[in-house]
Design a protein around this motif. Sequence first.
Motif, PDB file in Angstrom:
ATOM      1  N   GLN A  96       0.812  -1.217   0.000  1.00  0.00           N
ATOM      2  CA  GLN A  96       0.000   0.000   0.000  1.00  0.00           C
ATOM      3  C   GLN A  96       0.848   1.271   0.000  1.00  0.00           C
ATOM      4  OE1 GLN A  96      -3.300  -0.077  -0.292  1.00  0.00           O
ATOM      5  NE2 GLN A  96      -3.546  -2.290  -0.038  1.00  0.00           N
ATOM      6  N   ASP A  97       1.496   1.541   1.112  1.00  0.00           N
ATOM      7  CA  ASP A  97       2.056   2.871   1.334  1.00  0.00           C
ATOM      8  C   ASP A  97       3.349   3.139   0.554  1.00  0.00           C
ATOM      9  OD1 ASP A  97      -0.027   3.108   3.142  1.00  0.00           O
ATOM     10  OD2 ASP A  97       1.209   2.513   4.855  1.00  0.00           O
ATOM     11  N   LYS A  98       4.306   2.228   0.648  1.00  0.00           N
ATOM     12  CA  LYS A  98       5.649   2.527   0.155  1.00  0.00           C
ATOM     13  C   LYS A  98       5.811   2.354  -1.353  1.00  0.00           C
ATOM     14  CE  LYS A  98       7.190   3.442   4.320  1.00  0.00           C
ATOM     15  NZ  LYS A  98       7.522   4.820   4.740  1.00  0.00           N
TER      16      LYS A  98
ATOM     17  N   GLN B  45       4.019   3.861  -3.305  1.00  0.00           N
ATOM     18  CA  GLN B  45       3.637   5.171  -3.830  1.00  0.00           C
ATOM     19  C   GLN B  45       4.840   6.009  -4.280  1.00  0.00           C
ATOM     20  OE1 GLN B  45       0.556   6.722  -4.366  1.00  0.00           O
ATOM     21  NE2 GLN B  45      -0.339   4.688  -4.074  1.00  0.00           N
TER      22      GLN B  45
ATOM     23  N   ASN C 299       5.494  10.449   1.646  1.00  0.00           N
ATOM     24  CA  ASN C 299       4.082  10.219   1.344  1.00  0.00           C
ATOM     25  C   ASN C 299       3.774   9.969  -0.126  1.00  0.00           C
ATOM     26  OD1 ASN C 299       3.052  10.752   4.086  1.00  0.00           O
ATOM     27  ND2 ASN C 299       3.861  12.802   3.720  1.00  0.00           N
TER      28      ASN C 299
ATOM     29  N   ARG D  60      -3.278   8.622  -5.891  1.00  0.00           N
ATOM     30  CA  ARG D  60      -2.783   7.374  -5.329  1.00  0.00           C
ATOM     31  C   ARG D  60      -3.293   6.168  -6.128  1.00  0.00           C
ATOM     32  NH1 ARG D  60      -0.451   7.552  -0.333  1.00  0.00           N
ATOM     33  NH2 ARG D  60      -1.112   5.437   0.171  1.00  0.00           N
TER      34      ARG D  60
END
Length: 611
Positions: A497-499, A501, A518, A543
């Motif tokens: 999910q986060d990294k 990006q 972010n 995103r």
Amino acid sequence: MRFLTTQPASEPASVLYQRCTIDLQTGKMAMAEVPCRNFEDVIGGFGRSFQLLAERTITDAYCDENPLIVNTGLLTGSSAMTGMRTYFSGYSPIKGSLKGLPAAMWSAGSGKFGAKFKWTGLDELIFENRSDQPVYALIRGTATGPTVELRQADHLLGLSTHDKIMALQKEYPDAHFAAIGQAGENWQNVYMGAVALSTENQLKSGEDKCRFAGRGGMGSLMGYKNLVALVAQCPDQGKPLSPEVKKVNINVVKGGGSARLQPIKRGGGGGTWAAYDVMQPFHAVPVNNFRPQGNDIPEKLFRENVEPHYGVESNACYRCGITCHNNIYEKNADGSRGEFLAKFDYEPLNLLGTNIGIHEAGQAARLIQLVDNYGMDSISMGGTISYALAYNQRHPDKPILNGANFGDYEKIRELIIQAGEGLLPEVGQGSMRLSRSLGEPGYAYHVKGLEIPAYQPETNPGYAWAIAGGHMSMGTYGMLIREGKADIASWVQAITQDKLQIVGFDMIGLCKFFDIVNGIGTGMVVDCLKSEFGLEVTEEELRGAVRRSFLRGLALERRQGYEKDEYALPAEVADDPNPHIKIPNVTSKEFFAELEAKVWAVFEPEMEGLI
């Protein structure tokens, strides 16, 4: 680009970009205004080029059907801080599956070439087939739109990246340049050729201060196509900063992941060089082919230990307030600045310094300069040499190549020169091929055929799912040391999910230090798109486009023959754990097996139908 909507995510076909397609074999060109298929097309970079590459069936990187795609991102050339990036995409000569198929790849670089390219009015340039003669492409902005022509480049052959750029500057004073070195010209035996991008500092000082699109061998693909350089010529098109973008730029400089990169005198850590200081307390600075020894030897290349002997000047790219790299000079007897040596970023400094047993800054700088001038990826070159040195250390009775060992400056220098000249395919074709030919792949520090950057894989199991270059396409490299995350749930969340990006920056045209924590799905990017183009975009839409592009990259890898067991760290990491690295173990066989199962359980359903 031309916008007929303010809602690009829901109405992408109402955004049109300018594309030129050139057949290098015939010289024919086609200029077209192309409607975007989806929001990824709008954002640009690899988000667009991977969709084009997915339409091709490529079994050999060096074939006429493999295109070289040169494009920019939506914010390249804008007034947003760091908006200078250019992207080179194609099927990679160096990154490939064990089935022998090349992987889709992109390489990103800063400098001012990207902005000049965008200001000509062109958004994308696709080179098909290959030229019979060496050529360069001249891209010009005119009153009636962009023009592109091919010109003979025989006079540039054999020159270094820097010398090619300086020769072209004499012909085109109001331009910026992208060029390959001798390594790219020797594409048959060099798979790690880089593309050098000119900088304002370089053109004004005459010193070889290029930036590089280094990863994946796009310079070698250019060489195969007999395309030696690109020239982008047009007047600058800067505009006054809006209050909104000015506020964003101030936030970029003072916050996010960039504050620590500021010069020491401004309260920062002194650029990317500061990674030595961050990782050494954990004994996680790569030494001697990624085997830290638990001692203080990396401290010899700490900035504080280099400055007494060399001139150090903190520097930034054009119009950027993030001063992330340092120029190193000889220091004259009177303390004044002498000859320019090289640009110190953490990756080349470690991989062409500490990790090959070179601990003297001047020697490391000379090796960096050599690799830059030949136009090779410093990460792939450093990683391949370190493998060869490790092999010789293990086989002192039967060494390979010239018998070089860790710290043997003259012999290592000889290896780089021979590789750059195309005389040493064992090195020029990368560590995966070399290690497999020797039957000892376990300590070759690559993932999926691409050498890893200068962060210990013990700190970053996320490397396995990176789709381009390690830390630049999977931002998990700081999770263990900076964030202290060592549990499965955190790693699954970060990887899926986060990294991931972080790859969004290689779509939109911004440097990753814009907000490395972010990604592009932030209010700052939303504000820039509104101010620069009047676009109404949400963080969620950004995103979502980045995620689809990342997963499309994974799907392309699988289509090119990658099996799941190739999504792995070098075998030595789990088979022979290094007791000197003082961190929790997140790379044991048990941890990785559980991580692998949970990551694929998230990714695989979403990958279906993306290509």
